[in-house]
Design a protein around this motif. Structure first.
Motif: not given
Length: 624
Positions: A114, A384, A507, A509, A533, A535, A589, A591-593, A595
Motif C-alpha cells: 500500500n 487493505a 467502498v 476495500i 481504496w 489497492n 480513489v 486513502l484508507p485512513q 474513509t
C-alpha cells in the motif's frame, strides 16, 4: 368520554321527541307549549354544562398521563436524536481490533504494497492538480486574464473542505491524457448548503469536451438528482472535440443528455445556477441558457453557437467576440443572462446571493457528540489486502471506522463470510454489509434479510466490498447442487439490494469481481456513492487466480499459452484502481485512513434533502 357524549345525545333525542309530541297533541295551547319548552330548555342547558365539565376533567387527566409517559419514554420522537445517540450507542458491543500475532506477516506485506500504491496515487494527483500544465495555466491567467479553475472554486465555496469526485478521470485513455476529464466536479458548501459543482478547466485542451468529460458531467448530475443537491455550473468550454464526435453526439448517454438532465432537474425542483466565466461555444452554450439563473462576466464571458472565425468564413464579416455574444449583449439585448458581473469575484458573490434566496430551511446547528475509533486509522494500510490471499478479518477494519469501535452485529454466528450489523460514523447511524470471505448460501440469505431490515427502518447502508475471485466450476452433482443453491441465495440478496429504497454507499476495500460485486452493490446497482481504496482490483475475474493450461510440446498448446499470458497481463493492467477511476467506474480513489471522513461527509450530504422546501408543481422553469 364517548359514553358521556352518547348518553347526552340519547337524552337530547328523547327530549326532541317529547317536544314534537307536545307540539302535535297541543297545537291550540301556546301557553302550555311555551311553559313546557322553557322547562326543557333549562334541562338541556344543565345537561350541556355538566357534560362540558366532565369532558374537561377527563381531558386534563389524560393529558397528565400522556405527559408522564412521554417523559419516561426516551425513544419518543419528542426526544432529541442526540439524547437517543448518547444513551443507546454506548451500549453497542466494542469490537476487538487487536491484530493477532499470527497475522503480523500478512499485515506487513499489505503495508509495503500500500505504501508503493499510495506513492503512485500521490504522483497522479499532483499531475492532475496542474490541469493542462504550467504553460497552459500561464496563458489562461495572464494572457486571457482569467482565474484558474481551482482558484474559482476557492472564491465560490465556503471556507471548508469539499469532496472532489473522480479526480483521476481521463488519464491514459486511448485518445491520450485528459487531466480530470477537462472539468472538476464535486460537492461543497455554498452559504452552508451542500451543492454539486461542475467547472470546466480551460487549461485542458482549451475546455474542449471529450467523451470522458461528458460522462463525468452526467455522473455529477446523477448524484445531484439522487441526493437532491443544488447544481452550480462554471462554464468555460470550447464545445465538443470534433474528431471524437461519434462518441460524443448520437447516443442516449452522450452530450445531449446533459441538457435533458437540466430540464428534468428543474422539474424536480433542484435549483441550477450557471456562471459564464469564459468562452461558451456550441454545446457549451446550452448549459447556461438552460440553467434557472445565469451570471455572465464582463470582458471574459461570451456565449454563441459559432465564434468569430466561423462568422468570417461563412459571411466574410469581421465581428468581435464581445459584439457577437458578450456580457452586455446577453444582459441587455438577448436576455440569455440574468445577472451582469464586472469581475469574477462579483460573479461568485452574485451566485452566493442567489443561493440565499432558495428558501431552504437552515441545517440544524446542533453537533452530535461521538467517539472516535479506539484503534488508529493509519493501521488500515496494513489491513487493505494486497490480494484475496492477504485478506484479514473485516472486523479489524470496522473497528477502525465505527464510532467508539462499537458495532451491533446481526446474525453473528450465521453466514460468517458476510458481516452485517449497525454502527455509527461520526454520529450517523448506518447498516454495515461487509465481505468476510466467499459469499456463501447462508451469507447471502443473511445479507438479503439485513438489507430489507435497513430498508424498512430507513437506515443508510454502507457496503465494504472485497469479493472472492471467480469460483471453481463444480466437479460433482453435490457440488453442482450447492453451487445452484448459492446462486439462488445470491439472486435473492441481489434483488433486496436493488430494491432497497435507502441511500447506499459502497467502498471497495479489496477485490470487485464477477457477480458477487453486483450483490455487494457495485456500480451497476446505482449506489449513491462508490469509492475505491488504492489497492482495489476491479475485473470480471482475478488474473492472479486465472485458470491454467497443461504444458505440452504441441505448437497449438504453446500458442494458447502465449495468448493466455497476454490475457493475464491485460487483465492485470485493466483491473487496477487507477485504470477504473480513469474511466469513471467509480466516484474516486480515497486513502484508507480518510474513509471515515469521506463516508461521514457523504452521509451529511445525503441528509440535507430532509430540510428542503419542495413545491408540489412538476414543471421546469422555462426561460424567455
Amino acid at each position: 368520554m364517548a359514553c358521556i357524549i352518547l348518553r347526552f345525545f340519547k337524552e337530547v333525542m328523547w327530549n326532541n321527541i317529547t317536544l314534537c309530541s307536545i307540539c302535535k297533541f297541543s297545537p291550540s295551547s301556546p301557553s302550555l307549549l311555551f311553559s313546557r319548552s322553557r322547562i326543557l330548555h333549562h334541562v338541556f342547558e344543565r345537561k350541556y354544562k355538566d357534560l362540558c365539565k366532565q369532558t374537561a376533567q377527563i381531558l386534563q387527566n389524560r393529558s397528565c398521563q400522556v405527559a408522564k409517559r412521554t417523559c419516561n419514554m426516551l425513544p419518543s420522537r419528542l426526544v432529541s436524536n442526540k439524547a437517543k445517540y448518547r444513551r443507546y450507542t454506548k451500549t453497542y458491543p466494542v469490537l476487538d481490533g487487536r491484530i493477532p500475532t499470527v497475522y503480523q506477516h500478512v499485515f506487513e506485506e499489505n503495508l509495503r504494497n500500500n505504501k508503493a500504491v499510495i506513492q503512485r496515487y500521490s504522483e497522479l494527483l499532483e499531475m492532475v492538480s496542474k490541469g493542462g500544465g504550467e504553460n497552459a495555466i500561464l496563458r489562461h491567467t495572464q494572457r486571457n486574464k482569467k482565474l484558474f479553475v481551482r482558484e474559482r472554486l476557492k472564491m465560490l465555496l465556503d471556507d471548508e473542505s469539499f469532496l472532489e469526485l473522480s479526480p483521476l478521470a481521463g488519464l491514459n485513455l486511448p485518445y491520450g491524457d485528459v487531466p480530470a476529464a477537462g472539468c472538476l466536479t464535486g460537492i461543497g458548501k455554498i452559504c452552508g448548503v451542500w451543492c454539486v459543482f461542475m467547472a470546466n478547466d480551460a487549461t485542458v485542451k482549451g475546455g474542449t469536451i471529450y467523451p470522458i468529460g461528458v460522462k463525468k458531467q452526467l455522473r455529477a448530475q446523477e448524484i445531484a438528482m439522487q441526493n437532491r443537491l443544488l447544481s452550480v455550473y462554471l462554464v468555460d468550454s470550447g464545445g465538443a472535440f470534433l474528431p471524437l464526435q461519434s462518441e460524443l453526439f448520437p447516443d442516449k448517454s452522450d452530450g445531449g443528455r446533459v441538457f435533458y438532465n437540466e430540464a428534468i432537474m428543474s422539474a424536480m425542483k433542484i435549483p441550477q445556477v450557471a456562471v459564464v466565466c469564459g468562452s461558451c461555444v456550441a454545446g457549451g452554450a446550452y448549459v447556461p441558457t438552460m440553467a434557472e439563473e445565469t451570471v455572465i462576466i464582463d470582458k471574459i464571458g461570451t456565449l454563441f453557437l459559432a465564434g468569430p472565425p466561423l462568422v468570417k468564413a461563412a459571411t466574410g464579416e469581421d465581428v468581435s467576440p464581445e459584439d457577437l455574444g458578450g456580457a452586455k449583449l446577453h444582459s441587455k439585448v438577448s436576455g440569455c443572462s440574468d445577472h451582469f458581473a464586472s469581475s469574477e469575484k462579483e460573479a461568485y458573490e452574485c451566485v452566493r446571493n442567489i443561493i440565499s434566496t432558495l428558501n431552504y430551511e437552515p441545517l440544524p446547528e446542533e453537533v452530535i457528540e461521538y467517539d472516535g475509533p479506539l484503534y488508529s486509522s493509519d493501521e488500515l494500510l496494513g489491513l487493505a489486502p494486497r490480494g484475496y490471499n492477504y485478506t484479514l478479518p473485516v472486523k479489524l477494519i470496522l473497528s477502525r471506522l465505527m464510532d467508539g469501535s462499537r458495532f451491533q452485529e446481526f446474525k453473528a454466528d450465521y453466514g460468517t463470510t458476510l458481516v452485517t450489523g449497525f454502527g455509527h460514523v461520526e454520529g450517523h447511524l448506518v447498516g454495515v454489509v461487509a465481505s468476510n470471505g466467499e459469499l456463501s448460501h447462508d451469507a447471502s440469505l443473511k445479507g438479503g434479510h439485513f438489507v430489507q431490515l435497513c430498508s424498512q427502518r430507513s437506515i443508510p447502508i454502507l457496503f465494504f466490498q472485497n469479493t472472492a475471485p471467480h469460483a471453481a466450476e463444480p466437479t460433482s452433482i453435490s457440488q453442482a447442487e450447492a453451487h445452484t443453491n448459492r446462486l439462488k441465495a445470491q439472486a435473492s440478496m441481489m434483488a433486496a439490494v436493488a430494491c432497497a429504497a435507502v441511500p447506499k454507499i459502497t467502498v471497495v476495500i479489496g477485490g470487485c469481481y464477477g457477480s458477487e460485486s453486483y450483490v455487494m452493490c457495485g456500480r451497476s446497482f446505482s449506489p449513491n456513492f462508490l469509492f475505491l481504496w488504492p489497492n482495489a482490483r476491479v475485473a470480471l475475474v482475478d488474473s492472479r487466480h486465472f485458470f491454467t493450461i497443461p504444458k505440452a510440446e504441441d505448437n497449438d498448446c504453446k500458442e494458447d499459452e502465449s495468448e493466455l499470458n497476454h490475457l493475464k497481463e491485460k487483465l492485470e493492467e485493466e483491473s487496477s484502481a487507477f485504470y477504473s477511476s480513469a474511466r469513471l467506474w467509480d466516484d474516486g480513489v480515497i486513502l484508507p485512513q480518510n474513509t471515515r471522513k469521506v463516508v461521514a461527509q457523504c452521509l451529511e450530504i445525503i441528509n440535507q434533502q430532509k430540510y428542503q422546501v419542495i413545491s408540489p408543481c412538476q414543471y421546469p422553469v422555462i426561460r424567455m
